[in-house]
Design a protein around this motif. Structure first.
Motif: not given
Length: 367
Positions: A46-69
């Motif tokens: 997957v090609e992604i931006p070098t700097v990620v500022e805006k994310i959409v979360l699906l599945g179990n990723t909202p919990r994990m992203i929360s843990y990552l601050g």
């Protein structure tokens, strides 16, 4: 004696493969149009931006992203309306104000997975993060034109949770926080395992996890099998041998009388159902040693929109402190619980929030 396999750090080769250590980068990193390529957990490049500022979360990723601050980087969310969550869905409750106006772009409620391409596109995210299959990740990326990164769903206390956190940390530029979370988890699990490793099996009281939360709330007949909370402390679980996999199922309540566990722990959400059943069948409960001796307890459910992580770690300390008071005599449970909640959620005294919602820790009385 049961063996507990610690939640160990993945081998560096595996970590590099999962987390995309072989990323290739194009353009100037200081340019916000620069990109890099990563390999996600299902083998997609997957090609992604070098700097990620805006994310959409699906599945179990909202919990994990929360843990990552990273809650403040969320522009679209799958799962539930953040304003309606309870403290048992701890990651969402902790971010209910931050996510109050974040649009819902998908759902995983009641096992029904869906996403809304038009809503996702309107959020204009840099990347979509999900815990879905290769086929579904490809489909979402094709329909939205936005890069999709798939991570493991995350088995409670399993190494695939490490893989997910590392990959998310890599994508979002918070690798150090991901490693800190992994280390903290491992330290807690190692502490629990070490304290309980030398206790002889014949000296352990028998225990049952009931009122299990799966596809809704259940009463006494909903029981956990190969429950990670019990496994990590080598508890004498009466359901041993009932199933080869970790999960929960419904059983005949007469079987609980046969097992007659010395301790029964209930998910807080199912306590009302247990009390209602007691009013209808007091004779059944009168036969249970745990009820007779006052060893009926509640704790928050480990499951709420997929598996929590901080709550079952706290639950393991709670159960262990009751089953093995000598080995945990130096642990102040309330202090330890709030330390764990603070690390994961960034909220002080979360224990009091759970208690105010009726989802705290304590003895259960039926009459």
């Amino acid at each position: 004696m049961k063996k507990v396999i610690p939640f160990i750090l993945a081998l560096s080769l595996v970590a590099c493969t999962v987390a995309g250590c072989g990323d290739s980068q194009t353009d100037d990193p200081s340019d916000n149009t620069s990109t890099r390529t990563i390999t996600d957990s299902v083998g997609r490049t997957v090609e992604i931006p070098t700097v990620v500022e805006k994310i959409v979360l699906l599945g179990n990723t909202p919990r994990m992203i929360s843990y990552l601050g990273l809650a403040d980087k969320v522009v679209g969310l799958g799962g539930m309306n953040a304003s309606n969550v309870t403290p048992v869905t701890a990651y969402a409750y902790a971010n209910k104000d931050v996510w109050a106006n974040v649009p819902l772009v998908g759902t995983d409620a009641a096992g029904a997975t869906d996403y809304y391409p038009e809503e996702i596109i309107s959020c204009d995210p840099d990347v979509i993060l999900c815990s879905y299959t290769k086929e579904l990740a490809d489909e979402i990326q094709t329909k939205t034109g936005i890069p999709v990164v798939a991570v493991p769903m995350g088995t409670l206390f399993g190494t695939d949770y490490e893989d997910a956190l590392r990959l998310l940390g890599n994508v979002c530029g918070v690798g150090a926080r991901a490693e800190a979370v992994i280390t903290y988890i491992n330290d807690c699990l190692a502490d629990l395992a070490t304290r309980t490793a030398g206790i002889p099996d014949q000296g352990k009281p028998s225990v049952l996890g009931a009122a299990a939360t799966f596809k809704g709330m259940h009463g006494l007949d909903g029981v956990y099998t190969k429950y990670a909370v019990f496994e990590v402390i080598s508890a004498n679980d009466v359901t041993e041998g009932l199933s080869n996999t970790s999960g929960a199922l419904l059983i005949d309540k007469e079987q609980i009388i046969v097992w007659n566990p010395q301790y029964i722990f209930l998910d807080s959400g199912g306590v009302g159902l247990v009390r209602a059943d007691y009013n209808d069948n007091p004779g059944l409960y009168a036969q249970l040693t745990a009820v007779q001796s006052g060893n009926l307890y509640q704790y928050p459910s480990s499951t709420s929109y997929y598996s929590n992580l901080e709550i079952p770690i706290v639950n393991a300390y709670y159960v262990a402190s009751l089953l093995y008071p000598e080995q945990f005599s130096d642990i102040d449970f309330s202090q330890k619980a709030n330390e764990i909640f603070s690390f994961f959620l960034g909220i002080d005294n979360y224990l009091s929030i759970l208690e105010s919602a009726g989802a705290g820790y304590g003895k259960v009385t039926l009459g």
